[in-house]
Design a protein around this motif. Structure first.
Motif, PDB file in Angstrom:
ATOM      1  N   PRO A 207      61.918 -50.847 -46.547  1.00  0.00           N
ATOM      2  CA  PRO A 207      62.338 -52.187 -46.992  1.00  0.00           C
ATOM      3  C   PRO A 207      63.105 -52.203 -48.309  1.00  0.00           C
ATOM      4  O   PRO A 207      63.532 -53.266 -48.754  1.00  0.00           O
ATOM      5  CB  PRO A 207      60.997 -52.914 -47.159  1.00  0.00           C
ATOM      6  CG  PRO A 207      60.055 -51.830 -47.594  1.00  0.00           C
ATOM      7  CD  PRO A 207      60.513 -50.563 -46.898  1.00  0.00           C
ATOM      8  N   TRP A 233      63.978 -55.354 -36.328  1.00  0.00           N
ATOM      9  CA  TRP A 233      63.015 -55.715 -37.367  1.00  0.00           C
ATOM     10  C   TRP A 233      62.002 -56.739 -36.875  1.00  0.00           C
ATOM     11  O   TRP A 233      60.823 -56.668 -37.221  1.00  0.00           O
ATOM     12  CB  TRP A 233      63.757 -56.257 -38.587  1.00  0.00           C
ATOM     13  CG  TRP A 233      64.460 -55.198 -39.368  1.00  0.00           C
ATOM     14  CD1 TRP A 233      64.476 -53.856 -39.110  1.00  0.00           C
ATOM     15  CD2 TRP A 233      65.264 -55.381 -40.533  1.00  0.00           C
ATOM     16  NE1 TRP A 233      65.240 -53.189 -40.028  1.00  0.00           N
ATOM     17  CE2 TRP A 233      65.737 -54.101 -40.918  1.00  0.00           C
ATOM     18  CE3 TRP A 233      65.650 -56.485 -41.275  1.00  0.00           C
ATOM     19  CZ2 TRP A 233      66.552 -53.906 -42.029  1.00  0.00           C
ATOM     20  CZ3 TRP A 233      66.459 -56.308 -42.376  1.00  0.00           C
ATOM     21  CH2 TRP A 233      66.908 -55.035 -42.752  1.00  0.00           C
ATOM     22  N   ALA A 237      58.146 -55.930 -37.044  1.00  0.00           N
ATOM     23  CA  ALA A 237      57.317 -56.694 -37.994  1.00  0.00           C
ATOM     24  C   ALA A 237      57.649 -58.176 -37.850  1.00  0.00           C
ATOM     25  O   ALA A 237      58.435 -58.718 -38.636  1.00  0.00           O
ATOM     26  CB  ALA A 237      57.549 -56.218 -39.421  1.00  0.00           C
ATOM     27  N   LYS A 239      56.132 -60.759 -38.604  1.00  0.00           N
ATOM     28  CA  LYS A 239      55.664 -61.636 -39.679  1.00  0.00           C
ATOM     29  C   LYS A 239      56.222 -61.247 -41.042  1.00  0.00           C
ATOM     30  O   LYS A 239      55.672 -61.637 -42.071  1.00  0.00           O
ATOM     31  CB  LYS A 239      54.133 -61.637 -39.728  1.00  0.00           C
ATOM     32  CG  LYS A 239      53.494 -62.292 -38.517  1.00  0.00           C
ATOM     33  CD  LYS A 239      51.984 -62.423 -38.685  1.00  0.00           C
ATOM     34  CE  LYS A 239      51.366 -63.138 -37.488  1.00  0.00           C
ATOM     35  NZ  LYS A 239      49.898 -63.297 -37.636  1.00  0.00           N
ATOM     36  N   SER A 240      57.296 -60.496 -41.053  1.00  0.00           N
ATOM     37  CA  SER A 240      57.910 -60.109 -42.320  1.00  0.00           C
ATOM     38  C   SER A 240      59.069 -61.045 -42.640  1.00  0.00           C
ATOM     39  O   SER A 240      59.806 -61.488 -41.748  1.00  0.00           O
ATOM     40  CB  SER A 240      58.412 -58.661 -42.261  1.00  0.00           C
ATOM     41  OG  SER A 240      59.518 -58.545 -41.395  1.00  0.00           O
ATOM     42  N   GLN A 242      61.769 -60.306 -44.297  1.00  0.00           N
ATOM     43  CA  GLN A 242      63.079 -59.687 -44.164  1.00  0.00           C
ATOM     44  C   GLN A 242      63.578 -59.727 -42.728  1.00  0.00           C
ATOM     45  O   GLN A 242      64.791 -59.808 -42.486  1.00  0.00           O
ATOM     46  CB  GLN A 242      63.034 -58.250 -44.670  1.00  0.00           C
ATOM     47  CG  GLN A 242      62.269 -57.289 -43.757  1.00  0.00           C
ATOM     48  CD  GLN A 242      62.279 -55.871 -44.282  1.00  0.00           C
ATOM     49  OE1 GLN A 242      62.257 -55.665 -45.481  1.00  0.00           O
ATOM     50  NE2 GLN A 242      62.295 -54.910 -43.385  1.00  0.00           N
ATOM     51  N   ASP A 271      57.188 -65.420 -47.101  1.00  0.00           N
ATOM     52  CA  ASP A 271      57.157 -64.818 -48.439  1.00  0.00           C
ATOM     53  C   ASP A 271      57.761 -65.801 -49.431  1.00  0.00           C
ATOM     54  O   ASP A 271      58.975 -65.773 -49.683  1.00  0.00           O
ATOM     55  CB  ASP A 271      57.928 -63.499 -48.456  1.00  0.00           C
ATOM     56  CG  ASP A 271      57.805 -62.780 -49.800  1.00  0.00           C
ATOM     57  OD1 ASP A 271      57.071 -63.283 -50.679  1.00  0.00           O
ATOM     58  OD2 ASP A 271      58.442 -61.724 -49.966  1.00  0.00           O
TER      59      ASP A 271
END
Length: 526
Positions: A207, A233, A237, A239-240, A242, A271
């Motif tokens: 990342p 991505w 992930a 729940k990220s 980015q 985030d």
């Protein structure tokens, strides 16, 4: 005892200015065996090279109550690794007058949004009230501060070069991410993408340079690669922040700004402390002409990363777009001071000066922006079997060879179409000050960097028209209309040029007939 996590948090959150972070790292005690760790922390700072001290005079723009009109439709991710720079210098034909220099999308900081739509001395449709600007020499305190910044830059570049060559860490994911960030901060998008691709080949889910990777793909217009990266991505992930940032950036690149807003909103909820997502969120609002929401997003990014200049830069660009020049001047000047000479800040200040009709000040800013871009430019690097060259080494070699170049030489040396809007705007400023030869030079360079732009053909045609070259102007107007048949400016000016050419030809014929008649009368008398 050492608390590496605390130091990483301080540097990663951008709560300190580069100079404060540099002083902190220098004061820390590192054993002889881990000096490479100090070099890594120094390499993370990467204070941009300040070019203002190279000028004898620097205009200090005072804050004034004025308005301007620029069109920052497509912004781009910021030159900073952790701040998105959603603005791309590529001219877009807009009905409004000016655009903001950006990397993210098709927006360029064109003072005209195409070509000015008047047939006289080409005043911008949105006139700005007069404002004051004071030119003066830097004080002794300012000069000493600049020298200190240069010393920091030298230490940072030396540390990075040692990591690359002495410690042999050129295949380290950490160093590749730093190299990508440094290239992106200097607007060298091909080199940044090369480093990001090398990093992705080693560690696809690393990342550290993910936001730079996405921003570079958007800036270069690689939508398919961005589409695949976003899917990868999200699958890895979901729940990220980015991952959804990449999804939103794909829709942003496609011009679907309202869809992009939904995904950026999701990224900020996953985030809330991600300044990149907030800046991208604000740029999507700005592209949809939702100024209040855009400014609120940029303010959120500023609170999260107070040491970064990108959020102030975007606030200044948004105020330019919405015709509030006093606030735009304030934020752009603050961003320039914080960045240490970011050429994009210089470009935007040039746009503000142009809209205040301070054309000499605008020429100064655009010239500095070009000079800075040439000095910090690097050769495009490829990632493959060959070892990548140290970015620090590249910067030193390019800077030393171009530091004494004049504006005209920098125009000739500019090979990056990212700065084509700066050349275009500089040409308009030269035309406004009736320096038609220099204006034509800038606009011809625009056509070399970005051939096929109707706005450049129309602007060059109008410059030729003012120079009295009617044949050249007619040809260029035809070129502009062949690329944009519905351009009212080119159509109107073509009709005027043809009419003037016809009148000139008729007058010439009448003079020739009169001369012939006079000769006949003389012969008769003889």
């Amino acid at each position: 005892a050492r608390c590496v996590e605390a130091l990483d948090s301080l540097l990663g959150r951008n709560v300190m200015t580069p100079q404060e972070a540099y002083e902190l790292v220098i004061e820390l005690q590192f054993d002889d065996g881990i000096q490479w760790l100090r070099h890594i922390y120094l390499a993370r700072l990467d204070l941009p090279q300040d070019t203002i001290q190279k000028e004898n005079k620097e205009p200090n723009i005072t804050t004034t109550m004025n308005n301007t009109n620029t069109k920052n439709q497509n912004s781009f991710f910021d030159a900073d690794a952790s701040s998105i720079h959603m603005t791309t210098p590529h001219i877009v034909q807009q009905t409004t007058t000016t655009t903001s220099n950006s990397i993210f999308g098709d927006n360029n900081n064109n003072i005209f949004g195409g070509v000015e739509k008047q047939a006289d001395d080409q005043k911008l449709p949105a006139a700005a009230a007069k404002s004051s600007s004071v030119a003066g020499t830097p004080s002794a305190t300012t000069t000493s501060g600049m020298k200190k910044k240069n010393a920091i830059c030298k230490d940072v570049d030396t540390a990075f070069d040692k990591l690359w060559t002495e410690h042999k860490l050129h295949q380290s994911p950490e160093l590749l991410s730093l190299a990508a960030i440094r290239a992106y901060r200097r607007y060298n998008l091909p080199a940044a993408l090369s480093y990001c691709q090398a990093l992705a080949a080693m560690d696809p889910l690393n990342p550290s340079a993910s936001f730079v990777h996405v921003a570079t793909l958007v800036g270069l217009g690689h939508k398919r690669l961005l589409f695949g990266l976003a899917h990868e991505w999200v699958d890895a992930a979901p729940k990220s922040a980015q991952a959804w940032f990449a999804v939103g950036s794909y829709y942003y690149a496609c011009g679907r700004y309202h869809v992009a807003q939904r995904h950026y909103c999701r990224a900020t909820r996953l985030d809330p402390h991600c300044p990149e997502a907030w800046i991208a969120f604000g740029c999507a609002f700005a592209a949809s002409d939702e100024s209040d929401q855009a400014l609120a997003s940029f303010r959120a990014a500023q609170r999260l990363a107070p040491a970064q200049h990108s959020s102030m830069l975007y606030m200044g660009m948004e105020y330019l777009r919405t015709n509030h020049l006093v606030l735009a001047q304030h934020f752009l000047s603050a961003a320039l001071q914080s960045s240490g000479g970011d050429p994009l800040c210089l470009h935007e200040l040039g746009v503000a000066a142009f809209n205040k009709k301070e054309y000499d000040v605008a020429i100064n800013y655009f010239g500095k922006a070009l000079r800075t871009s040439v000095e910090t430019s690097r050769q495009t690097q490829t990632v493959g079997k060959q070892q990548l060259q140290s970015p620090a080494t590249i910067q030193v070699s390019t800077t030393s060879s171009s530091s004494s170049k004049t504006t005209t030489e920098c125009i000739d040396m500019c090979q990056d179409d990212f700065w084509e809007p700066t050349l275009f705007n500089l040409g308009q400023c030269y035309r406004k000050t009736r320096k038609f030869g220099q204006a034509a030079h800038c606009l011809e360079k625009c056509l070399v960097l970005c051939p096929g732009r109707a706005s450049s053909y129309a602007a060059l045609g109008f410059t030729k028209h003012l120079m009295g070259d009617l044949d050249g102007a007619v040809e260029l107007y035809h070129q502009a209309l062949s690329r944009k048949p519905d351009d009212p400016f080119s159509s109107e000016m073509l009709n005027r040029a043809l009419q003037e050419s016809l009148e000139s030809f008729t007058l010439h014929d009448e003079n020739q007939i009169n001369n012939n008649n006079n000769n006949i009368m003389i012969l008769i008398k003889i």
